[in-house]
Design a protein around this motif. Structure first.
Motif, PDB file in Angstrom:
ATOM      1  N   PHE A   1      -0.576   6.258  -7.307  1.00 16.86           N
ATOM      2  CA  PHE A   1      -1.783   5.082  -7.493  1.00 16.86           C
ATOM      3  C   PHE A   1      -1.629   4.404  -8.612  1.00 16.86           C
ATOM      4  O   PHE A   1      -2.706   4.582  -9.528  1.00 16.86           O
ATOM      5  CB  PHE A   1      -2.966   5.837  -7.109  1.00 16.86           C
TER       6      PHE A   1
ATOM      7  N   TYR B   1       2.282   1.562  -3.541  1.00 10.19           N
ATOM      8  CA  TYR B   1       0.879   2.136  -4.493  1.00 10.19           C
ATOM      9  C   TYR B   1       0.719   3.284  -4.140  1.00 10.19           C
ATOM     10  O   TYR B   1       0.652   4.255  -5.253  1.00 10.19           O
ATOM     11  CB  TYR B   1      -0.225   1.038  -4.123  1.00 10.19           C
ATOM     12  N   THR B   2       0.715   3.957  -3.036  1.00  5.93           N
ATOM     13  CA  THR B   2       0.589   5.278  -2.817  1.00  5.93           C
ATOM     14  C   THR B   2       1.632   6.229  -3.290  1.00  5.93           C
ATOM     15  O   THR B   2       1.463   7.407  -4.003  1.00  5.93           O
ATOM     16  CB  THR B   2       0.350   5.713  -1.118  1.00  5.93           C
TER      17      THR B   2
ATOM     18  N   SER C   1       0.811  -1.225   0.085  1.00  7.66           N
ATOM     19  CA  SER C   1      -0.079   0.118  -0.049  1.00  7.66           C
ATOM     20  C   SER C   1       1.026   1.351   0.026  1.00  7.66           C
ATOM     21  O   SER C   1       0.591   2.278  -0.572  1.00  7.66           O
ATOM     22  CB  SER C   1      -0.865  -0.027   1.212  1.00  7.66           C
TER      23      SER C   1
ATOM     24  N   ILE D   1      -1.621  -2.571  -7.847  1.00  4.41           N
ATOM     25  CA  ILE D   1      -2.867  -2.987  -6.833  1.00  4.41           C
ATOM     26  C   ILE D   1      -2.498  -4.376  -6.614  1.00  4.41           C
ATOM     27  O   ILE D   1      -2.566  -5.062  -7.548  1.00  4.41           O
ATOM     28  CB  ILE D   1      -4.080  -2.551  -7.444  1.00  4.41           C
TER      29      ILE D   1
END
Length: 421
Positions: free
Chosen positions: A291, A286-287, A283, A296
């Protein structure tokens, strides 16, 4: 589930996991399940109620995997993390669990509780999650300039002390070797059944419907994620079925002219349960990437789903509120907790959920070892905090540590440095 398109298969899996995680987040919030709280209740009040919840969750997970795996509905042998790996890195599991246990006590909760609290508006937990994810990322993806030294410092000696088992480190393989898959269901029934009996024989626990139903649903969510991630396939023109991981590995063969829908890594397309260390790393990536859809993963869906589920229950129960650090000392304590969990999680190959439930469901020997270190680290940290609070300046760290070890019956009573109150 068999699909003609990788993209459809991948997003169906991710969406299903997200829905399961929403339920998981809501139930954990509603039932007030907290692994650190379970340890704290025993250490401070001799109350085993939340620990019985944890044991019931483990029992459900063990029985679910043990019974569904022989039917081909769960594939824990190919899992990520590799719970049944041939190398038993006992030192990493023990030390990592110890550090994680200390960290989760300082950080006011394990990875799961941290994520659940984000959904309730706790900004402190958002900070801890960011620190944990960042530190764990650099533990597994060190900077080039310090690559060798970092790996030697944390993983070199761990790998050097690892014990290799040709058939894997789960109980079934250790007992029966190649016949391990036939023995695992029997062990699951024996161990899972014993744990069920141990907790459900207590009338006070059986009568707590919130605790029992919460534990059953949480355990079922773990099994459900295992099942979903083990049963998604892509069929080619000839009718041959490939797992998502196999299909993505051969992407250039299937789609030589396009990368549309291609994941950045095939690693986290493997079967998996519920963990919070790896998913927080994913996460964070991903951030930080802005994004990027290619980053994902199932882990990202677990984190997002748990936050949403917890948030929804916080709205329903009117318990949503923003919370910030009380003072600088509170900030430093949570920062230290996040760092220690970020170091300990990768060493232990999981957390209270990753090893304490998902790992236990595979009957991997790493799970009880990491779990033992985790509980010890948490309980001892609580004892030290307790004595320093009671005695203030008189209670040095060494005195509080020795007295805490005496309280936990790890040192003889004659070595007690502070009177118990």
């Amino acid at each position: 589930m068999v699909f003609d398109s990788f993209v459809a298969a991948h997003w169906t899996m991710l969406g299903t996991v997200f829905a399961i995680a929403v339920l998981l987040g809501a139930v954990v919030n509603k039932s007030n399940f907290c692994t650190m709280g379970a340890v704290s209740d025993i250490v401070n009040m001799q109350d085993w109620q939340r620990m019985r919840m944890w044991i019931l969750i483990i029992a459900v997970a063990i029985l679910g995997v043990g019974l569904l795996e022989p039917l081909g509905l769960i594939n824990a042998d190919e899992s990520m993390p590799p719970y049944r790996a041939s190398d038993f890195a006992w030192a990493g599991y023990l030390l990592g669990g110890l550090l994680f246990g200390i960290g989760m006590t300082l950080g006011s909760g394990c990875g799961n509780k941290t994520v659940v609290r984000i959904g309730t508006g706790n900004i402190k937990s958002l900070f801890v999650a960011a620190v944990l994810g960042t530190v764990a990322f650099f533990m597994t993806n060190p900077l080039p300039l310090i690559d060798a030294s970092l790996r030697d410092l944390f993983f070199g000696w761990v790998n050097a002390t690892a014990i290799s088992h040709s058939h894997g480190q789960d109980l079934g393989s250790l007992i029966a070797g190649e016949a391990g898959p036939w023995v695992r269901p029997l062990l699951a029934l024996l161990i899972g059944g014993a744990l069920l009996y141990a907790v459900l024989r207590v009338a006070g626990f059986r009568q707590d419907r919130n605790a029992v139903s919460g534990a059953l649903i949480i355990g079922a969510c773990i099994v459900a994620v295992w099942t979903v991630t083990s049963n998604v396939y892509v069929a080619d023109e000839t009718g041959q079925r490939d797992t998502l991981q196999t299909y993505a590995t051969d992407w250039d063969f299937h789609h030589p002219d396009t990368d549309a829908g291609r994941p950045e890594s095939t690693r986290w397309l493997a079967p998996q349960g519920v963990n919070f260390v790896g998913p927080l790393v994913q996460s964070t990536q991903y951030t930080a990437s802005g994004f990027n859809p290619g980053l994902i993963t199932v882990g990202v869906m677990v984190i997002g789903g748990v936050i949403v589920g917890s948030f929804l229950w916080a709205l329903i129960s009117r318990s949503f509120r923003f919370e910030w650090f009380a003072d600088r000392q509170d900030f430093n304590r949570h920062l230290t907790g996040g760092v220690l969990m970020g170091i300990g999680g990768p060493l232990a190959m999981g957390c209270t959920f990753g090893q304490g439930i998902t790992g236990m469901s595979t009957l991997a020997l790493s799970a009880p070892l990491a779990l033992g270190g985790l509980i010890l680290g948490s309980a001892l940290t609580m004892k030290i905090q307790y004595y320093k609070l009671l005695y203030e300046d008189e209670a040095t760290f060494s005195k509080a540590l020795v007295t805490g070890l005496v309280d936990l019956r790890l040192l003889p009573a004659s070595l007690r440095q502070l009177d118990a109150l």
